[in-house]
Design a protein around this motif. Structure first.
Motif, PDB file in Angstrom:
ATOM      1  N   GLY A 181     -43.967   4.202  34.207  1.00 25.80           N
ATOM      2  CA  GLY A 181     -42.533   4.272  34.464  1.00 25.80           C
ATOM      3  C   GLY A 181     -41.850   2.943  34.193  1.00 25.80           C
ATOM      4  O   GLY A 181     -42.454   1.994  33.687  1.00 25.80           O
ATOM      5  N   ARG A 182     -40.567   2.890  34.585  1.00 29.97           N
ATOM      6  CA  ARG A 182     -39.740   1.702  34.345  1.00 29.97           C
ATOM      7  C   ARG A 182     -39.559   0.920  35.640  1.00 29.97           C
ATOM      8  O   ARG A 182     -39.264   1.504  36.695  1.00 29.97           O
ATOM      9  CB  ARG A 182     -38.375   2.124  33.791  1.00 29.97           C
ATOM     10  CG  ARG A 182     -37.556   0.965  33.242  1.00 29.97           C
ATOM     11  CD  ARG A 182     -36.297   1.453  32.568  1.00 29.97           C
ATOM     12  NE  ARG A 182     -36.593   2.361  31.477  1.00 29.97           N
ATOM     13  CZ  ARG A 182     -36.957   1.979  30.264  1.00 29.97           C
ATOM     14  NH1 ARG A 182     -37.092   0.677  29.995  1.00 29.97           N
ATOM     15  NH2 ARG A 182     -37.203   2.868  29.326  1.00 29.97           N
ATOM     16  N   VAL A 183     -39.760  -0.396  35.583  1.00 32.12           N
ATOM     17  CA  VAL A 183     -39.594  -1.248  36.760  1.00 32.12           C
ATOM     18  C   VAL A 183     -38.102  -1.376  37.064  1.00 32.12           C
ATOM     19  O   VAL A 183     -37.325  -1.837  36.229  1.00 32.12           O
ATOM     20  CB  VAL A 183     -40.209  -2.638  36.525  1.00 32.12           C
ATOM     21  CG1 VAL A 183     -40.026  -3.515  37.763  1.00 32.12           C
ATOM     22  CG2 VAL A 183     -41.680  -2.521  36.166  1.00 32.12           C
ATOM     23  N   ILE A 184     -37.687  -0.930  38.253  1.00 33.79           N
ATOM     24  CA  ILE A 184     -36.266  -0.964  38.610  1.00 33.79           C
ATOM     25  C   ILE A 184     -35.957  -1.963  39.722  1.00 33.79           C
ATOM     26  O   ILE A 184     -34.799  -2.356  39.882  1.00 33.79           O
ATOM     27  CB  ILE A 184     -35.764   0.435  39.006  1.00 33.79           C
ATOM     28  CG1 ILE A 184     -36.537   0.961  40.220  1.00 33.79           C
ATOM     29  CG2 ILE A 184     -35.879   1.409  37.841  1.00 33.79           C
ATOM     30  CD1 ILE A 184     -35.970   2.259  40.773  1.00 33.79           C
ATOM     31  N   ILE A 193     -41.033   1.573  40.846  1.00 36.24           N
ATOM     32  CA  ILE A 193     -41.151   2.047  39.466  1.00 36.24           C
ATOM     33  C   ILE A 193     -40.579   3.458  39.389  1.00 36.24           C
ATOM     34  O   ILE A 193     -40.954   4.331  40.182  1.00 36.24           O
ATOM     35  CB  ILE A 193     -42.617   2.035  39.001  1.00 36.24           C
ATOM     36  CG1 ILE A 193     -43.142   0.589  38.989  1.00 36.24           C
ATOM     37  CG2 ILE A 193     -42.765   2.670  37.629  1.00 36.24           C
ATOM     38  CD1 ILE A 193     -44.600   0.474  38.592  1.00 36.24           C
ATOM     39  N   GLN A 194     -39.683   3.669  38.442  1.00 39.31           N
ATOM     40  CA  GLN A 194     -39.098   4.987  38.222  1.00 39.31           C
ATOM     41  C   GLN A 194     -39.869   5.686  37.109  1.00 39.31           C
ATOM     42  O   GLN A 194     -39.912   5.219  35.977  1.00 39.31           O
ATOM     43  CB  GLN A 194     -37.616   4.877  37.850  1.00 39.31           C
ATOM     44  CG  GLN A 194     -36.920   6.210  37.692  1.00 39.31           C
ATOM     45  CD  GLN A 194     -35.443   6.044  37.374  1.00 39.31           C
ATOM     46  OE1 GLN A 194     -35.018   4.969  36.939  1.00 39.31           O
ATOM     47  NE2 GLN A 194     -34.667   7.077  37.571  1.00 39.31           N
ATOM     48  N   THR A 195     -40.484   6.815  37.418  1.00 38.19           N
ATOM     49  CA  THR A 195     -41.312   7.532  36.461  1.00 38.19           C
ATOM     50  C   THR A 195     -40.452   8.398  35.550  1.00 38.19           C
ATOM     51  O   THR A 195     -39.248   8.566  35.762  1.00 38.19           O
ATOM     52  CB  THR A 195     -42.343   8.413  37.189  1.00 38.19           C
ATOM     53  OG1 THR A 195     -41.653   9.452  37.898  1.00 38.19           O
ATOM     54  CG2 THR A 195     -43.155   7.572  38.171  1.00 38.19           C
ATOM     55  N   SER A 196     -41.084   8.981  34.529  1.00 40.77           N
ATOM     56  CA  SER A 196     -40.373   9.855  33.605  1.00 40.77           C
ATOM     57  C   SER A 196     -39.890  11.131  34.289  1.00 40.77           C
ATOM     58  O   SER A 196     -38.983  11.792  33.800  1.00 40.77           O
ATOM     59  CB  SER A 196     -41.285  10.215  32.429  1.00 40.77           C
ATOM     60  OG  SER A 196     -42.486  10.825  32.890  1.00 40.77           O
ATOM     61  N   ALA A 197     -40.494  11.496  35.435  1.00 40.73           N
ATOM     62  CA  ALA A 197     -40.049  12.650  36.204  1.00 40.73           C
ATOM     63  C   ALA A 197     -38.908  12.303  37.149  1.00 40.73           C
ATOM     64  O   ALA A 197     -38.535  13.119  37.995  1.00 40.73           O
ATOM     65  CB  ALA A 197     -41.218  13.218  37.014  1.00 40.73           C
ATOM     66  N   VAL A 201     -41.707   5.407  42.606  1.00 38.08           N
ATOM     67  CA  VAL A 201     -43.016   5.038  43.159  1.00 38.08           C
ATOM     68  C   VAL A 201     -42.905   3.616  43.708  1.00 38.08           C
ATOM     69  O   VAL A 201     -42.550   2.686  42.971  1.00 38.08           O
ATOM     70  CB  VAL A 201     -44.116   5.117  42.087  1.00 38.08           C
ATOM     71  CG1 VAL A 201     -45.455   4.704  42.675  1.00 38.08           C
ATOM     72  CG2 VAL A 201     -44.204   6.524  41.519  1.00 38.08           C
ATOM     73  N   VAL A 202     -43.172   3.460  45.007  1.00 35.18           N
ATOM     74  CA  VAL A 202     -43.105   2.150  45.662  1.00 35.18           C
ATOM     75  C   VAL A 202     -44.539   1.638  45.826  1.00 35.18           C
ATOM     76  O   VAL A 202     -45.357   2.264  46.509  1.00 35.18           O
ATOM     77  CB  VAL A 202     -42.405   2.250  47.031  1.00 35.18           C
ATOM     78  CG1 VAL A 202     -42.340   0.871  47.684  1.00 35.18           C
ATOM     79  CG2 VAL A 202     -41.007   2.831  46.864  1.00 35.18           C
ATOM     80  N   LEU A 203     -44.838   0.515  45.197  1.00 29.69           N
ATOM     81  CA  LEU A 203     -46.188  -0.049  45.214  1.00 29.69           C
ATOM     82  C   LEU A 203     -46.183  -1.390  45.934  1.00 29.69           C
ATOM     83  O   LEU A 203     -45.377  -2.268  45.603  1.00 29.69           O
ATOM     84  CB  LEU A 203     -46.697  -0.247  43.783  1.00 29.69           C
ATOM     85  CG  LEU A 203     -46.866   1.026  42.949  1.00 29.69           C
ATOM     86  CD1 LEU A 203     -47.085   0.665  41.490  1.00 29.69           C
ATOM     87  CD2 LEU A 203     -48.028   1.843  43.462  1.00 29.69           C
TER      88      LEU A 203
END
Length: 488
Positions: A181-184, A193-197, A201-203
Motif C-alpha cells: 500500500g501507500r504510506v500516508i 499504510i493505505q492498501t489498494s482495497a 493498516v496501522v503497523l
C-alpha cells in the motif's frame, strides 16, 4: 527601588516575549526566531549590565521581594534561552527540506533542550544538588523503561526509520508480510499504510523496522513485471519465442527502454515454458498492461497456430496431451477471424461468409509502408498476423495486433486516409471490400454505430496515448454522418 528596576524590566521583557512566542504562528519560523532572539538579547544585556550571572547561584536567601524578582528574572532568561535554541533547531530542519521525516528528530532535540534547561534552573537558580536528582531520575527511568518497553521500542524504531528514510510519505511499499500500500502517515509510535482495497493498516514502528521493505517508487516510478506462459510443444522453441516477442512489441503500455525480454525457462514433453519480463512507466499501468499483454499473447498464438499447454499440475492426469506429432494446425482464415471479432456478432453466418469471400490477403515485409492512395478509402483492414504501426506525419500513434481493425472512419468519409501503415514484423493483412461493408452497415444500424464508436479504439486518426478527447469529439459527427447516409 531604583536598584531593582532593571530586574523588573527583565521580567517585563520575559513576559512579553512569552506572549509573542505564542502569538506568532509556528509556520512563521524565521519571524518567531528573530523575535525570540531580540527578547533574549535584551534580557541578557540587562543582566550583564547589572553584573548578574544567570548560571551562578545567588539571590536565594530569605524570602524577600527582591529575591523573588531576581529568581523570576533568571527563570525567564533560561526559558528564553531554551526557546531561542529550539527556534534554531526548528528552522534548520525545515530548511533542510525534510519536515515530515525530521519531525521525530525535532521532538527529541526539543525534549533534550527542555530537560537541560530544567536541570539548569534547579541547580543555578534554586541551588539544588542535581546529582542526587539525576540518580533518582535514573531509577525512575529504569522503572518506566521496563513498564513502557514496547512503547519505547516503537519510539526509537520510529527515529531509526525517520533517519534511514527507506520511504517517504506517499510512496507505495510492499512489506515482508505481504502488506502492500501507500504510506500516508508516520508518527512516534506507528506508521499507517493505505492498501489498494482502501483499508488502513496501522503497523507499530518496532515491527516495521524488522520487516523487509520494498519501495516500489525508488529509484523511479517504473515497475518491472513478468508473466509465465506455457505453450504446447508443436513448434520449434525459437519460433515460439519470436511469437512472444511480437506480442510484447505490439503492447503500447510497455516501456521500450529497457527492452522487454523473452526467456526460455524449460522444455519437456508437455510444454514449452517461457517467462516474459517487461517494465511499465507507473504503478497505475501494472494491471492494464498485464491484461493487454495476456490478450495480445492469446491473439498472436491463435494467429501463429500455437496451442496453449495445460498447467503443469494437470499434465500427469490429462489424457491425450498435445505434442508436436499429434497437434492439428489451427485454421485462421478470413471467416474465422470475422467470427472471432465481436464487432461482427450481429451478422448471420451467410453474411459473415459473404464478407469473408470479399476479403483479399495482403502481405507486408518488415519495415514496408503503405499509405495515401495505396489505402482504399472504402476498405477495412484486419490484421491477420504480425504487427503494424499507424503513423501520422512520421509520428507513431498506435500499434495494431492480430484481430485489430483499421479504416472505418475513411470508409465513412469516402476519402483518402491521412495515415500510413508500417509493418514492424512480417505481417499479413485482410482487406475487406468497402461495398459489402457499406451494405451490411446499411442493413444493421447497430453495426454502423459500433463501427463509429470503435473509432476511439482503432481509427485512421488515432490520438497519442492519454489524449483521446479528440476522437471522442468526432464520434457524434461520424454517427450523424452515418444516420444521414444510411437513412437512420
Amino acid at each position: 527601588m531604583q536598584v531593582w528596576s532593571p530586574l523588573a524590566l527583565i521580567n517585563l521583557l520575559g513576559v512579553v516575549g512569552i506572549i509573542v512566542w505564542h502569538v506568532v504562528p509556528r509556520k512563521l519560523a524565521t519571524t518567531r526566531l528573530i523575535a525570540q532572539l531580540g527578547f533574549f538579547a535584551a534580557m541578557t544585556g540587562v543582566l550583564l549590565h547589572e553584573r548578574i550571572v544567570p548560571y551562578r547561584m545567588e539571590g536565594f536567601g530569605a524570602v524577600e521581594t527582591s529575591d523573588l524578582i531576581l529568581i523570576l528574572a533568571k527563570v525567564l532568561w533560561w526559558i528564553h534561552l531554551a526557546w531561542a535554541v529550539i527556534g534554531f533547531v526548528r528552522l534548520y530542519l525545515v530548511i533542510e527540506g525534510h519536515p515530515n521525516q525530521a519531525r521525530l528528530l525535532q521532538d527529541i532535540f526539543v525534549a533534550v533542550i527542555y530537560l537541560g534547561v530544567v536541570l539548569a534552573i534547579l541547580s543555578f537558580v534554586f541551588g539544588m544538588n542535581i546529582s542526587a536528582i539525576v540518580a533518582t531520575s535514573g531509577v525512575v527511568a529504569i522503572t518506566l523503561g521496563l513498564a513502557l518497553q514496547n512503547t519505547l521500542g516503537d519510539v526509537f524504531s520510529g527515529i531509526a526509520l525517520s533517519l534511514g528514510r527507506p520511504y517517504h510519505l506517499g510512496d507505495w511499499v510492499v512489506l515482508g508480510d505481504g502488506t502492500e500500500g501507500r504510506v500516508i502517515e508516520t508518527n512516534w509510535r506507528s506508521t499507517q499504510i493505505q492498501t489498494s482495497a482502501n483499508a488502513i493498516v496501522v503497523l507499530p514502528n518496532s515491527g516495521l523496522a524488522k520487516m523487509a521493505i520494498t519501495n516500489l517508487e525508488r529509484p523511479d516510478a517504473s515497475q518491472g513485471q513478468s508473466i509465465t506462459i506455457r505453450i504446447a510443444p508443436t513448434r520449434m522453441p525459437s519460433m515460439v519465442m519470436n511469437v512472444m516477442r511480437d506480442a510484447l512489441a505490439s503492447c503500447s503500455l510497455l516501456m521500450r527502454d529497457p527492452e522487454p525480454i523473452v526467456a526460455l525457462k524449460s522444455i519437456d514433453a508437455t510444454a514449452i515454458e517461457l517467462e516474459l519480463s517487461y517494465r511499465v512507466a507507473t504503478l497505475a499501468d501494472r494491471v492494464p498492461a498485464r491484461n493487454a499483454l495476456l490478450d495480445l499473447i492469446y491473439r498472436h498464438c491463435k494467429a501463429a497456430g500455437l496451442l496453449l499447454a495445460l498447467p503443469d499440475t494437470a499434465s500427469a492426469v490429462a489424457p491425450g496431451l498435445t505434442s508436436e506429432g499429434s497437434a492439428r494446425m489451427l485454421k485462421v482464415g478470413p471467416l474465422e477471424l470475422i467470427e472471432a471479432i465481436p464487432l461482427f456478432s450481429l451478422l448471420t453466418y451467410d453474411e459473415k461468409q459473404r464478407l469473408g469471400d470479399a476479403i483479399v490477403t495482403r502481405s507486408l515485409a518488415s519495415g514496408e509502408t503503405i499509405g495515401g492512395a495505396d489505402i482504399s478509402p472504402g476498405g477495412l483492414f484486419m490484421v491477420r498476423a504480425g504487427i503494424v504501426t499507424i503513423r501520422m506525419e512520421s509520428r507513431e500513434v498506435r500499434r495494431l495486433a492480430p484481430g485489430d481493425l483499421l479504416g472505418m472512419s475513411s470508409l465513412l468519409r469516402g476519402s483518402q486516409a491521412p495515415y500510413s501503415i508500417t509493418a514492424v514484423v512480417p505481417t499479413t493483412l485482410y482487406v475487406g471490400d468497402g461495398e459489402v461493408i457499406t451494405s451490411l452497415a446499411g442493413k444493421y444500424p447497430a453495426l454502423a454505430q459500433r463501427l463509429a464508436e470503435a473509432l476511439e479504439a482503432t481509427s485512421d486518426a488515432p490520438p497519442a496515448r492519454g489524449s483521446s478527447s479528440d476522437v471522442r469529439a468526432t464520434i457524434p459527427l461520424v454517427l450523424r454522418s452515418m444516420r444521414a447516409r444510411f437513412g437512420r
